[in-house]
Structures are given as structure tokens and as C-alpha cells.
Design a protein around this motif. Sequence first.
Motif, PDB file in Angstrom:
ATOM      1  N   LEU A  17      10.250  -4.385   7.707  1.00 26.05           N
ATOM      2  CA  LEU A  17      10.885  -3.165   7.186  1.00 26.05           C
ATOM      3  C   LEU A  17      10.914  -2.026   8.192  1.00 26.05           C
ATOM      4  O   LEU A  17      11.524  -0.991   7.934  1.00 26.05           O
ATOM      5  N   ASP A  18      10.232  -2.187   9.324  1.00 25.39           N
ATOM      6  CA  ASP A  18      10.109  -1.079  10.276  1.00 25.39           C
ATOM      7  C   ASP A  18      11.444  -0.420  10.602  1.00 25.39           C
ATOM      8  O   ASP A  18      11.537   0.801  10.650  1.00 25.39           O
ATOM      9  N   LYS A  19      12.473  -1.236  10.857  1.00 32.94           N
ATOM     10  CA  LYS A  19      13.782  -0.666  11.216  1.00 32.94           C
ATOM     11  C   LYS A  19      14.590  -0.308   9.979  1.00 32.94           C
ATOM     12  O   LYS A  19      15.222   0.725   9.914  1.00 32.94           O
ATOM     13  N   ARG A  20      14.544  -1.184   8.969  1.00 29.99           N
ATOM     14  CA  ARG A  20      15.392  -1.024   7.790  1.00 29.99           C
ATOM     15  C   ARG A  20      14.951   0.147   6.917  1.00 29.99           C
ATOM     16  O   ARG A  20      15.770   0.882   6.379  1.00 29.99           O
ATOM     17  N   ASP A  21      13.642   0.296   6.748  1.00 27.32           N
ATOM     18  CA  ASP A  21      13.130   1.364   5.883  1.00 27.32           C
ATOM     19  C   ASP A  21      11.718   1.757   6.324  1.00 27.32           C
ATOM     20  O   ASP A  21      10.721   1.297   5.771  1.00 27.32           O
ATOM     21  N   PRO A  22      11.640   2.636   7.340  1.00 24.52           N
ATOM     22  CA  PRO A  22      10.332   2.998   7.903  1.00 24.52           C
ATOM     23  C   PRO A  22       9.368   3.624   6.889  1.00 24.52           C
ATOM     24  O   PRO A  22       8.154   3.471   7.026  1.00 24.52           O
ATOM     25  N   VAL A  23       9.919   4.301   5.876  1.00 29.59           N
ATOM     26  CA  VAL A  23       9.038   4.928   4.875  1.00 29.59           C
ATOM     27  C   VAL A  23       8.329   3.844   4.058  1.00 29.59           C
ATOM     28  O   VAL A  23       7.106   3.883   3.861  1.00 29.59           O
ATOM     29  N   THR A  24       9.073   2.849   3.609  1.00 24.80           N
ATOM     30  CA  THR A  24       8.459   1.762   2.836  1.00 24.80           C
ATOM     31  C   THR A  24       7.506   0.961   3.726  1.00 24.80           C
ATOM     32  O   THR A  24       6.429   0.561   3.279  1.00 24.80           O
ATOM     33  N   ALA A  25       7.890   0.766   4.990  1.00 23.69           N
ATOM     34  CA  ALA A  25       7.002   0.065   5.930  1.00 23.69           C
ATOM     35  C   ALA A  25       5.671   0.821   6.065  1.00 23.69           C
ATOM     36  O   ALA A  25       4.589   0.214   6.068  1.00 23.69           O
ATOM     37  N   TYR A  26       5.769   2.141   6.134  1.00 25.92           N
ATOM     38  CA  TYR A  26       4.576   2.981   6.257  1.00 25.92           C
ATOM     39  C   TYR A  26       3.651   2.793   5.045  1.00 25.92           C
ATOM     40  O   TYR A  26       2.458   2.524   5.194  1.00 25.92           O
ATOM     41  N   TYR A  27       4.219   2.880   3.845  1.00 27.76           N
ATOM     42  CA  TYR A  27       3.370   2.741   2.651  1.00 27.76           C
ATOM     43  C   TYR A  27       2.838   1.318   2.488  1.00 27.76           C
ATOM     44  O   TYR A  27       1.747   1.116   1.948  1.00 27.76           O
ATOM     45  N   CYS A  28       3.606   0.362   2.974  1.00 28.78           N
ATOM     46  CA  CYS A  28       3.134  -1.026   2.951  1.00 28.78           C
ATOM     47  C   CYS A  28       1.839  -1.128   3.799  1.00 28.78           C
ATOM     48  O   CYS A  28       0.867  -1.762   3.384  1.00 28.78           O
ATOM     49  N   ARG A  29       1.836  -0.466   4.936  1.00 23.52           N
ATOM     50  CA  ARG A  29       0.639  -0.493   5.797  1.00 23.52           C
ATOM     51  C   ARG A  29      -0.505   0.322   5.204  1.00 23.52           C
ATOM     52  O   ARG A  29      -1.663  -0.034   5.374  1.00 23.52           O
ATOM     53  N   VAL A  30      -0.173   1.433   4.529  1.00 23.15           N
ATOM     54  CA  VAL A  30      -1.239   2.200   3.868  1.00 23.15           C
ATOM     55  C   VAL A  30      -1.903   1.305   2.817  1.00 23.15           C
ATOM     56  O   VAL A  30      -3.134   1.275   2.684  1.00 23.15           O
ATOM     57  N   PHE A  31      -1.082   0.544   2.090  1.00 21.68           N
ATOM     58  CA  PHE A  31      -1.617  -0.378   1.085  1.00 21.68           C
ATOM     59  C   PHE A  31      -2.527  -1.418   1.747  1.00 21.68           C
ATOM     60  O   PHE A  31      -3.626  -1.694   1.253  1.00 21.68           O
ATOM     61  N   VAL A  32      -2.077  -1.971   2.866  1.00 20.04           N
ATOM     62  CA  VAL A  32      -2.887  -2.970   3.571  1.00 20.04           C
ATOM     63  C   VAL A  32      -4.218  -2.337   3.998  1.00 20.04           C
ATOM     64  O   VAL A  32      -5.294  -2.911   3.792  1.00 20.04           O
ATOM     65  N   MET A  33      -4.126  -1.147   4.560  1.00 17.80           N
ATOM     66  CA  MET A  33      -5.323  -0.445   5.043  1.00 17.80           C
ATOM     67  C   MET A  33      -6.319  -0.239   3.897  1.00 17.80           C
ATOM     68  O   MET A  33      -7.497  -0.575   3.999  1.00 17.80           O
ATOM     69  N   GLN A  34      -5.813   0.316   2.816  1.00 21.41           N
ATOM     70  CA  GLN A  34      -6.685   0.639   1.688  1.00 21.41           C
ATOM     71  C   GLN A  34      -7.296  -0.621   1.064  1.00 21.41           C
ATOM     72  O   GLN A  34      -8.490  -0.655   0.763  1.00 21.41           O
TER      73      GLN A  34
END
Lengths: 153, 27
Positions: A17-34
Motif C-alpha cells: 500500500l505504500d504507493k497506492r495509499d500511504p495513509v493506510t500503509a502507515y496505520y497498517c504499520r502502527v497496528f503491526v507495531m502495537q
Amino acid sequence: PQTLRSLAHHVRTAAELDKRDPVTAYYCRVFVMQTAMKIDSRSPESRKFLGGLMDNLEKAKKELADREEVHDEVVGQCHVENYALQIFIYADNEDRAGRATRAVVRAFYTASLLFDVLSLFGELSDELMEKQRYARWKATYIHTCLKNGETPI
Amino acid sequence: GGSIGASTASGEQDELSQRLARLRDQV
């Protein structure tokens, strides 16, 4: 790391999703982190992974400085929910039109992973939880049918 | 040695928790 294998698909989805939708990619990683911190925040492999992921997230937040969705989680939740539903609806329409392809399996699965991500913002509504279960089940069902050369119903 | 290792690990864990909380504006 092995201990965090259950999150591998979310990590891969973020990268896609990094290119297609960076905002969703960001929250996806926050979810992974948490989630990863709850599973294993002690082993050296996990600490190394989490440190790198945190660096990535801090950098991404700076790069997305002009995106309200990243700086206001209520707006962010709305954004991720819309994106997840958009993918779900695409998969559902294709499926109901009798076009259950590998792309549809993937879309249902990605939608189910993004519904996981939404749990960052609080408990999922009954409606979303139902869609999450349906998406996961449909992805598995169509995948199995295609593998066995059967036509999904 | 074990206790030093453990306290280092929990120190790093706290640091990551704090960074995550800051990232999400929860501090």
C-alpha cells in the motif's frame, strides 16, 4: 522474527500500500507495531525488528506532515475504514457477479487484514466484525475452490 | 547478568512504548 509470524501478512500489505495509499500503509504499520509489542517485545530479534519499524513510522509521519488523517486518528480511522470497505465491496461485487478470481481472493483477504487494523481505534462495530468474518471466510473458500478446480458458488 | 539483561530489555521496551505513544499523540 518467528515470534511475530502472525503479523507477516499485515507487514506485506503495508508494503503493497505504500504507493497506492500511504495513509493506510502507515496505520497498517502502527497496528503491526502495537500488536507485536504485545506478542514479543523482549527477544533480541523482535527488538531489532520493532526498532526498525518505529524508525520507519516516525519518518513516515514526518513525510505525511500535510495529511490530516495521520495527525488526527479520528480522521485516520475514517480513512482506513473507507479504504477497507472499498476493497471489500469490489471483492463482493465481483464474487456476486460470478467472477471469483485470484484477485478477488486477494481483495477479500486484504479487506480482512485492514479490518484488523481498524481495531487500533477501538472495538469493531458488529457490522464491521461481520464483514471481517465474511471476508476471511470467502477468501479461504474461493481459494480452496480455485485450487481444487471447483467453481465457487 | 540475567537481571541486568532483563532490565535492559524492559528499558528498551519502555522506550518503544513511549515512542509509540508519542507517535499516536497519546502523551
